[in-house]
Scaffold this motif. Structure first.
Motif, PDB file in Angstrom:
ATOM      1  N   PRO A 103      10.646   5.852  34.997  1.00 35.09           N
ATOM      2  CA  PRO A 103      12.009   6.119  34.402  1.00 35.09           C
ATOM      3  C   PRO A 103      11.863   6.416  32.761  1.00 35.09           C
ATOM      4  CG  PRO A 103      11.789   3.661  34.436  1.00 35.09           C
ATOM      5  CD  PRO A 103      10.641   4.189  35.244  1.00 35.09           C
ATOM      6  N   ARG A 104      12.746   7.261  32.256  1.00 31.56           N
ATOM      7  CA  ARG A 104      12.438   7.752  30.797  1.00 31.56           C
ATOM      8  C   ARG A 104      13.959   7.614  30.268  1.00 31.56           C
ATOM      9  NH1 ARG A 104       9.360  12.826  29.222  1.00 31.56           N
ATOM     10  NH2 ARG A 104       7.746  11.613  30.530  1.00 31.56           N
ATOM     11  N   PRO A 105      14.080   5.988  29.937  1.00 32.87           N
ATOM     12  CA  PRO A 105      15.622   5.829  29.394  1.00 32.87           C
ATOM     13  C   PRO A 105      15.741   6.507  28.055  1.00 32.87           C
ATOM     14  CG  PRO A 105      14.251   3.963  29.297  1.00 32.87           C
ATOM     15  CD  PRO A 105      13.332   5.120  30.160  1.00 32.87           C
ATOM     16  N   GLU A 106      17.037   6.742  27.734  1.00 32.83           N
ATOM     17  CA  GLU A 106      17.490   7.272  26.234  1.00 32.83           C
ATOM     18  C   GLU A 106      17.818   6.166  25.559  1.00 32.83           C
ATOM     19  OE1 GLU A 106      20.425  10.057  26.688  1.00 32.83           O
ATOM     20  OE2 GLU A 106      19.326  11.375  28.240  1.00 32.83           O
ATOM     21  N   GLN A 122       2.546  15.684  18.839  1.00 34.85           N
ATOM     22  CA  GLN A 122       3.967  15.525  18.957  1.00 34.85           C
ATOM     23  C   GLN A 122       4.543  13.976  19.197  1.00 34.85           C
ATOM     24  OE1 GLN A 122       4.602  16.851  23.159  1.00 34.85           O
ATOM     25  NE2 GLN A 122       3.409  18.431  22.791  1.00 34.85           N
ATOM     26  N   GLU A 123       5.605  13.766  18.330  1.00 36.43           N
ATOM     27  CA  GLU A 123       5.924  12.171  18.131  1.00 36.43           C
ATOM     28  C   GLU A 123       7.167  11.625  18.794  1.00 36.43           C
ATOM     29  OE1 GLU A 123       4.119  10.626  14.334  1.00 36.43           O
ATOM     30  OE2 GLU A 123       5.829  11.856  13.523  1.00 36.43           O
ATOM     31  N   GLY A 124       7.066  10.359  18.748  1.00 33.27           N
ATOM     32  CA  GLY A 124       8.642   9.851  19.150  1.00 33.27           C
ATOM     33  C   GLY A 124       9.061   9.107  18.174  1.00 33.27           C
ATOM     34  N   VAL A 125      10.243   9.235  17.456  1.00 30.29           N
ATOM     35  CA  VAL A 125      10.639   8.619  16.397  1.00 30.29           C
ATOM     36  C   VAL A 125      12.233   8.125  16.898  1.00 30.29           C
ATOM     37  CG1 VAL A 125      11.165   8.494  13.829  1.00 30.29           C
ATOM     38  CG2 VAL A 125       9.405  10.029  14.927  1.00 30.29           C
ATOM     39  N   TRP A 173      16.847  14.279  23.704  1.00 29.26           N
ATOM     40  CA  TRP A 173      17.950  13.703  23.726  1.00 29.26           C
ATOM     41  C   TRP A 173      18.439  13.288  22.485  1.00 29.26           C
ATOM     42  CZ3 TRP A 173      13.616  11.559  26.251  1.00 29.26           C
ATOM     43  CH2 TRP A 173      13.343  10.303  25.618  1.00 29.26           C
ATOM     44  N   THR A 174      19.917  12.801  22.165  1.00 30.06           N
ATOM     45  CA  THR A 174      20.259  12.604  20.857  1.00 30.06           C
ATOM     46  C   THR A 174      19.873  11.374  20.327  1.00 30.06           C
ATOM     47  OG1 THR A 174      22.374  13.712  21.769  1.00 30.06           O
ATOM     48  CG2 THR A 174      22.621  12.286  19.469  1.00 30.06           C
ATOM     49  N   ASP A 185      18.832  22.515  29.990  1.00 30.49           N
ATOM     50  CA  ASP A 185      18.581  20.912  30.390  1.00 30.49           C
ATOM     51  C   ASP A 185      19.158  20.575  31.781  1.00 30.49           C
ATOM     52  OD1 ASP A 185      17.475  19.646  27.690  1.00 30.49           O
ATOM     53  OD2 ASP A 185      19.332  20.536  26.875  1.00 30.49           O
ATOM     54  N   TYR A 186      20.193  21.489  32.193  1.00 31.67           N
ATOM     55  CA  TYR A 186      20.871  21.092  33.325  1.00 31.67           C
ATOM     56  C   TYR A 186      20.812  22.374  34.469  1.00 31.67           C
ATOM     57  CZ  TYR A 186      22.535  17.575  30.102  1.00 31.67           C
ATOM     58  OH  TYR A 186      22.251  16.579  28.992  1.00 31.67           O
TER      59      TYR A 186
END
Length: 335
Positions: free
Chosen positions: A188-191, A323-326, A299-300, A93-94
């Motif tokens: 942006p892709r905010p968490e 692929q999903e976003g939940v 991300w968490t 990730d970093y």
């Protein structure tokens, strides 16, 4: 939550822009207009070996304002409880974005994952090797459709033919499949937690002349448990973007119907029925059954399972991604 209370992945169903060769490279001008730390630029490739139930996920995730790049490769057989259970798991990730000093013409991340542009918008070469685990990937990607640049001008997708070799912990496999790649930048892709129903990005390539992509939220008509909840939206507002490539014509998705079934405990999709209508009036009905899956959490605050589906349409079969976003609210209130 984003400033406009909408998820970052909405692309809208309002026609296409035009992808150019320069869109294979980084987008400093577009990115300079976004001050957020979560500003994102990405590059995705996939692959599969259906007879061995192998699915691969290959990703570059650049945060230009943080000068950080994440990415690498996952490849797994069957269904995995977490990404770390994958037979090939080397996603970091970093890392410093100094690895992109040659832009995206050709790069190699610290973990050995690399991609070279052979011919913009047409051909790429992807490689990775881990000698300690007797694992390597050597894949060639060749376009079979034009890029579908969405009207917002900062995301395109493209159907590809994939050929090459995979060595997975000492076992060698020929790779001969299709995949759908994507590229995103300038947003942006905010968490933040999002109080929305799950969204599914579903893609498949049946042959050189028939491919689909559809990004659509769960609908009450297909998933009645959403009725009378904060997650219910009208079907006509659930389509985030998509397209059909057929008979040499690229059409923009304007309507979609989705019914999805998820595993009772893992919440990973196991079956889906999808009907897509494009702006040329063409409608296709596609059914998908899960063959392999991976419970990824980039991300968490979000759960993003990656599933290899066996797609069926009009007597044809292929394998491709779901692929999903939940998000947290849905998982606590519905499941």
């Amino acid at each position: 939550m984003t400033t406009d209370d909408k998820p970052f992945f909405i692309s809208h169903n309002s026609g296409f822009g035009k992808a150019e060769a320069k869109d294979e490279l980084l987008h400093p001008d577009a990115n300079s207009k976004v001050a957020a730390d979560s500003l994102t630029e990405t590059q995705y490739f996939g692959f599969n070996v259906p007879e061995a139930r192998i699915h691969g996920y290959c990703y570059l995730w650049h945060h230009p304002n943080l000068h950080v790049v994440g990415g690498g490769i996952l490849a797994w057989q069957g269904h995995k409880h977490t990404a770390t259970h994958a037979e090939l798991c080397d996603y970091r990730d970093y890392m410093s974005d100094a690895a992109l000093k040659n832009d995206l013409h050709e790069y190699r991340l610290d973990n050995g994952y690399g991609v070279k542009v052979i011919e913009p918008l047409k051909r790429h070469h992807l490689t990775y090797a881990d000698a300690k685990r007797n694992t390597s990937v050597d894949l060639h990607y060749e376009a079979v459709s034009p890029p579908a640049m969405f009207a917002n001008g900062n995301h395109f997708e493209q159907a590809l033919k994939v050929t090459g070799k995979l060595v997975l912990r000492g076992t060698s496999y020929d790779v001969n499949c299709y995949c759908t790649r994507d590229r995103s930048w300038g947003k942006p892709r905010p968490e933040d937690n999002l109080p929305i129903a799950p969204g599914s990005w579903m893609v498949g390539v049946f042959n050189d002349d028939f491919a689909f992509s559809c990004n659509v939220a769960d609908q009450v008509s297909g998933n009645p448990e959403l009725a009378n909840t904060p997650f219910a939206v009208p079907d006509e507002k659930s389509l985030y973007g998509g397209w059909l490539w057929r008979d040499g014509k690229l059409g923009c998705a304007v309507k979609a119907k989705k019914r999805i079934v998820r595993h009772a405990h893992t919440r990973i999709p196991s079956y889906v029925e999808l009907e897509i209508t494009d702006d040329m009036g063409r409608t296709v009905l596609i059914r998908g059954t899960a063959v392999a899956s991976n419970a990824w959490q980039p991300w968490t605050n979000v759960f993003m399972p990656i599933v290899m589906m066996r797609w069926e349409c009009e007597g044809m079969t292929t394998h491709g991604d779901l692929q999903e976003g939940v998000w947290n609210d849905y998982l606590n209130q519905i499941t």
